[in-house]
Scaffold this active site. Structure first.
Site, PDB file in Angstrom:
ATOM      1  N   LYS A 211       0.820  -1.188   0.000  1.00  0.00           N
ATOM      2  CA  LYS A 211       0.000   0.000   0.000  1.00  0.00           C
ATOM      3  C   LYS A 211       0.866   1.254   0.000  1.00  0.00           C
ATOM      4  CE  LYS A 211      -2.908  -2.602   3.154  1.00  0.00           C
ATOM      5  NZ  LYS A 211      -3.268  -2.763   4.583  1.00  0.00           N
ATOM      6  N   GLY A 212       2.153   1.050   0.253  1.00  0.00           N
ATOM      7  CA  GLY A 212       3.066   2.171   0.482  1.00  0.00           C
ATOM      8  C   GLY A 212       3.206   3.142  -0.680  1.00  0.00           C
TER       9      GLY A 212
ATOM     10  N   GLU B  92       7.785   2.683  -5.967  1.00  0.00           N
ATOM     11  CA  GLU B  92       7.878   2.228  -4.578  1.00  0.00           C
ATOM     12  C   GLU B  92       8.033   3.412  -3.622  1.00  0.00           C
ATOM     13  OE1 GLU B  92       7.369   0.274  -2.329  1.00  0.00           O
ATOM     14  OE2 GLU B  92       8.576  -1.528  -2.307  1.00  0.00           O
TER      15      GLU B  92
ATOM     16  N   ASP C  16      14.850  -1.020   0.518  1.00  0.00           N
ATOM     17  CA  ASP C  16      15.716  -1.301   1.667  1.00  0.00           C
ATOM     18  C   ASP C  16      16.636  -2.471   1.309  1.00  0.00           C
ATOM     19  OD1 ASP C  16      16.820  -1.551   4.175  1.00  0.00           O
ATOM     20  OD2 ASP C  16      15.046  -2.402   5.105  1.00  0.00           O
TER      21      ASP C  16
ATOM     22  N   LYS D 207      17.428   3.266   0.774  1.00  0.00           N
ATOM     23  CA  LYS D 207      18.245   2.977   1.962  1.00  0.00           C
ATOM     24  C   LYS D 207      19.329   1.994   1.547  1.00  0.00           C
ATOM     25  CE  LYS D 207      15.363   1.699   5.417  1.00  0.00           C
ATOM     26  NZ  LYS D 207      14.811   1.379   6.764  1.00  0.00           N
TER      27      LYS D 207
ATOM     28  N   PHE E 253      14.503   3.413  10.664  1.00  0.00           N
ATOM     29  CA  PHE E 253      13.114   3.059  10.381  1.00  0.00           C
ATOM     30  C   PHE E 253      12.276   4.334  10.300  1.00  0.00           C
ATOM     31  CE2 PHE E 253       8.783   1.765  11.355  1.00  0.00           C
ATOM     32  CZ  PHE E 253       8.628   0.716  10.469  1.00  0.00           C
ATOM     33  N   VAL E 254      11.669   4.553   9.140  1.00  0.00           N
ATOM     34  CA  VAL E 254      10.911   5.793   8.919  1.00  0.00           C
ATOM     35  C   VAL E 254       9.432   5.484   8.674  1.00  0.00           C
ATOM     36  CG1 VAL E 254      12.884   7.086   8.035  1.00  0.00           C
ATOM     37  CG2 VAL E 254      11.483   5.780   6.441  1.00  0.00           C
TER      38      VAL E 254
ATOM     39  N   ASP F  25       4.389   2.715   6.897  1.00  0.00           N
ATOM     40  CA  ASP F  25       3.604   2.502   8.116  1.00  0.00           C
ATOM     41  C   ASP F  25       4.432   1.981   9.282  1.00  0.00           C
ATOM     42  OD1 ASP F  25       3.979  -0.153   6.941  1.00  0.00           O
ATOM     43  OD2 ASP F  25       2.548  -0.815   8.456  1.00  0.00           O
TER      44      ASP F  25
ATOM     45  N   ARG G 279       0.670   6.017   7.559  1.00  0.00           N
ATOM     46  CA  ARG G 279       0.845   6.086   6.103  1.00  0.00           C
ATOM     47  C   ARG G 279       0.381   7.435   5.555  1.00  0.00           C
ATOM     48  NH1 ARG G 279       1.963   0.887   4.069  1.00  0.00           N
ATOM     49  NH2 ARG G 279       0.937  -0.832   5.140  1.00  0.00           N
TER      50      ARG G 279
HETATM   51  P1  5GP Z   1      12.829  -4.472   0.806  1.00  0.00           P
HETATM   52  O1  5GP Z   1      12.303  -5.689   0.118  1.00  0.00           O
HETATM   53  O2  5GP Z   1      13.526  -3.489  -0.089  1.00  0.00           O
HETATM   54  O3  5GP Z   1      13.647  -4.796   2.021  1.00  0.00           O
HETATM   55  O4  5GP Z   1      11.584  -3.823   1.494  1.00  0.00           O
HETATM   56  C1  5GP Z   1      10.773  -2.894   0.991  1.00  0.00           C
HETATM   57  C2  5GP Z   1       9.607  -2.776   1.931  1.00  0.00           C
HETATM   58  O5  5GP Z   1      10.000  -2.884   3.317  1.00  0.00           O
HETATM   59  C3  5GP Z   1       8.995  -1.418   1.786  1.00  0.00           C
HETATM   60  O6  5GP Z   1       8.046  -1.380   0.754  1.00  0.00           O
HETATM   61  C4  5GP Z   1       8.402  -1.180   3.164  1.00  0.00           C
HETATM   62  O7  5GP Z   1       7.131  -1.764   3.223  1.00  0.00           O
HETATM   63  C5  5GP Z   1       9.334  -1.935   4.100  1.00  0.00           C
HETATM   64  N1  5GP Z   1      10.331  -1.032   4.719  1.00  0.00           N
HETATM   65  C6  5GP Z   1      11.652  -0.984   4.503  1.00  0.00           C
HETATM   66  N2  5GP Z   1      12.234  -0.005   5.228  1.00  0.00           N
HETATM   67  C7  5GP Z   1      11.227   0.599   5.906  1.00  0.00           C
HETATM   68  C8  5GP Z   1      11.183   1.712   6.823  1.00  0.00           C
HETATM   69  O8  5GP Z   1      12.167   2.373   7.174  1.00  0.00           O
HETATM   70  N3  5GP Z   1       9.956   2.029   7.313  1.00  0.00           N
HETATM   71  C9  5GP Z   1       8.813   1.358   6.978  1.00  0.00           C
HETATM   72  N4  5GP Z   1       7.672   1.784   7.503  1.00  0.00           N
HETATM   73  N5  5GP Z   1       8.822   0.307   6.124  1.00  0.00           N
HETATM   74  C10 5GP Z   1      10.017  -0.049   5.590  1.00  0.00           C
END
Ligand code: 5GP
Length: 181
Positions: free
Chosen positions: A43-44, A99, A103, A131, A152-153, A159, A165
């Site tokens: 949903k982000g 996106e 991360d 990140k 963590f943001v 969320d 959100r």
């Molecule tokens: P990845 O697969 O790149 O590790 O993760 C992406 C997803 O992890 C993002 O769409 C989000 O939902 C979650 N995520 C990663 N870092 C953060 C953060 O700092 N804050 C929040 N709220 N969600 C995060």
């Protein structure tokens, strides 16, 4: 009401406006004759994608996917589950994945590979936040709003337990918010 839970603002509303304008221009220059599909990951993606597409002066199609990662124990297991698939064929199409944050890169990697496997002509990634310190798979988003530290943001789509959100900026929660659960 939400402001009181935020320790610091990392990316302000004004900065997000400027980012959307800049990336919208770049995407318009690259894709204006390509009728791309902008695929948002729910949903982000909602607030940023909503703003970004109004800055793209061209024809485009919208699509959505919902992809969740399993969190086994303390560490994310890295398994990705598609809970809502794209309902548009991507064969021969140019795909832009939108996106909120990249991360580890695992989510985007899986979606990118799936789009390529299905025959997309090209796949690129636009993200509000990057990140890079958290990366575990090789992935360099083509269009990045802003690079942030490994923190963590919340806000602007991101969320904490499904909340925050709708915050109109990106910020860091006060530690007591986590503690008060
Ligand atoms: P990845 O697969 O790149 O590790 O993760 C992406 C997803 O992890 C993002 O769409 C989000 O939902 C979650 N995520 C990663 N870092 C953060 C953060 O700092 N804050 C929040 N709220 N969600 C995060």
């Amino acid at each position: 009401m939400l402001d009181k839970d935020i320790a610091k603002v990392l990316v302000s509303e004004e900065e997000i406006d400027a980012i959307a304008k800049r990336l919208g221009k770049e995407l318009t220059a690259e894709y204006k004759d390509k009728f791309p599909i902008v695929v948002g990951l729910l949903k982000g993606c909602v607030p940023f994608m909503g703003k970004l597409i109004t800055e793209m002066d061209m024809h485009l199609e919208l699509g959505f996917m919902d992809v969740s990662s399993y969190h086994g124990g303390i560490e994310s297991s890295g398994d990705i589950k598609i809970t809502k698939d794209l309902d548009i064929p991507v064969q021969g199409r140019h795909v832009i994945i939108a996106e909120d944050i990249v991360d580890t890169g695992r989510t985007i990697r899986v979606v990118m590979d799936l789009m390529l496997y299905r025959g997309a002509a090209s796949v690129s990634v636009v993200t509000l936040l990057d990140k890079p310190a958290g990366r575990v798979v090789s992935l360099d988003p083509e269009y990045i709003g802003v690079t942030i530290p490994k923190e963590f943001v919340v806000g602007y789509g991101l969320d904490y337990e499904e909340k925050y959100r709708n915050l109109p900026y990106v910020g860091v929660l006060k530690p007591e918010v986590y503690g008060s659960k």
